[in-house]
Scaffold this motif. Sequence first.
Motif, PDB file in Angstrom:
ATOM      1  N   TYR A  32      -1.870  25.021  39.988  1.00 58.25           N
ATOM      2  CA  TYR A  32      -1.111  25.600  41.084  1.00 58.25           C
ATOM      3  C   TYR A  32      -1.422  27.056  41.343  1.00 58.25           C
ATOM      4  O   TYR A  32      -1.674  27.826  40.404  1.00 58.25           O
ATOM      5  N   SER A  52      -5.174  31.728  43.152  1.00 59.88           N
ATOM      6  CA  SER A  52      -5.274  30.282  43.255  1.00 59.88           C
ATOM      7  C   SER A  52      -5.589  29.664  41.897  1.00 59.88           C
ATOM      8  O   SER A  52      -5.826  30.362  40.910  1.00 59.88           O
ATOM      9  N   SER A  53      -5.628  28.338  41.883  1.00 58.38           N
ATOM     10  CA  SER A  53      -5.920  27.627  40.641  1.00 58.38           C
ATOM     11  C   SER A  53      -7.328  27.924  40.132  1.00 58.38           C
ATOM     12  O   SER A  53      -7.592  27.822  38.935  1.00 58.38           O
ATOM     13  N   LEU A  99       4.175  24.811  44.640  1.00 59.65           N
ATOM     14  CA  LEU A  99       4.147  23.406  44.242  1.00 59.65           C
ATOM     15  C   LEU A  99       3.748  22.529  45.422  1.00 59.65           C
ATOM     16  O   LEU A  99       3.766  22.970  46.577  1.00 59.65           O
ATOM     17  N   PRO A 100       3.378  21.289  45.166  1.00 60.38           N
ATOM     18  CA  PRO A 100       2.991  20.367  46.249  1.00 60.38           C
ATOM     19  C   PRO A 100       4.109  20.143  47.259  1.00 60.38           C
ATOM     20  O   PRO A 100       5.293  20.255  46.934  1.00 60.38           O
ATOM     21  N   GLY A 101       3.694  19.841  48.494  1.00 56.75           N
ATOM     22  CA  GLY A 101       4.661  19.515  49.530  1.00 56.75           C
ATOM     23  C   GLY A 101       5.450  20.699  50.030  1.00 56.75           C
ATOM     24  O   GLY A 101       6.520  20.524  50.632  1.00 56.75           O
ATOM     25  N   SER A 104       8.472  25.211  45.888  1.00 57.18           N
ATOM     26  CA  SER A 104       8.114  26.380  45.079  1.00 57.18           C
ATOM     27  C   SER A 104       9.134  26.556  43.971  1.00 57.18           C
ATOM     28  O   SER A 104      10.253  26.035  44.035  1.00 57.18           O
TER      29      SER A 104
END
Length: 116
Positions: A32, A52-53, A99-101, A104
């Motif tokens: 993440y 970033s990751s 986080l996805p979608g 956070s």
Amino acid sequence: QVQLVESGGGLVQPGGSLRPSCAASGSIFSAYTMGWYRQAPGKQRELVATISSIGSTNYAGSMKGRFTISRDNTKKTVYLQMNSLKAEDTAVYYCKMFLPGGASAWGQGTQVTVSS
């Protein structure tokens, strides 16, 4: 469930340095993007920097060149090296996990005070 815990804030004189850190637990940290934000009294929370990751970084204009964001995926920790601190850098500094979608997670914040 993600938990983020910041530490490393404090009182520093103008021109000094601090290195807050944010430790994550309960999630796959390395996947993440992480960010640092800050909120000064009476002001809105603002972006400081993101990483970033894969380690790509982005900075808000006023922090560029003075602040450096980094991460250690083995320790699930993100850092913010802050140099040449000014009084206007005084704020509560928060870390954020993207986080996805569009979700956070936020830490509780760490106070940074720049004063002589």
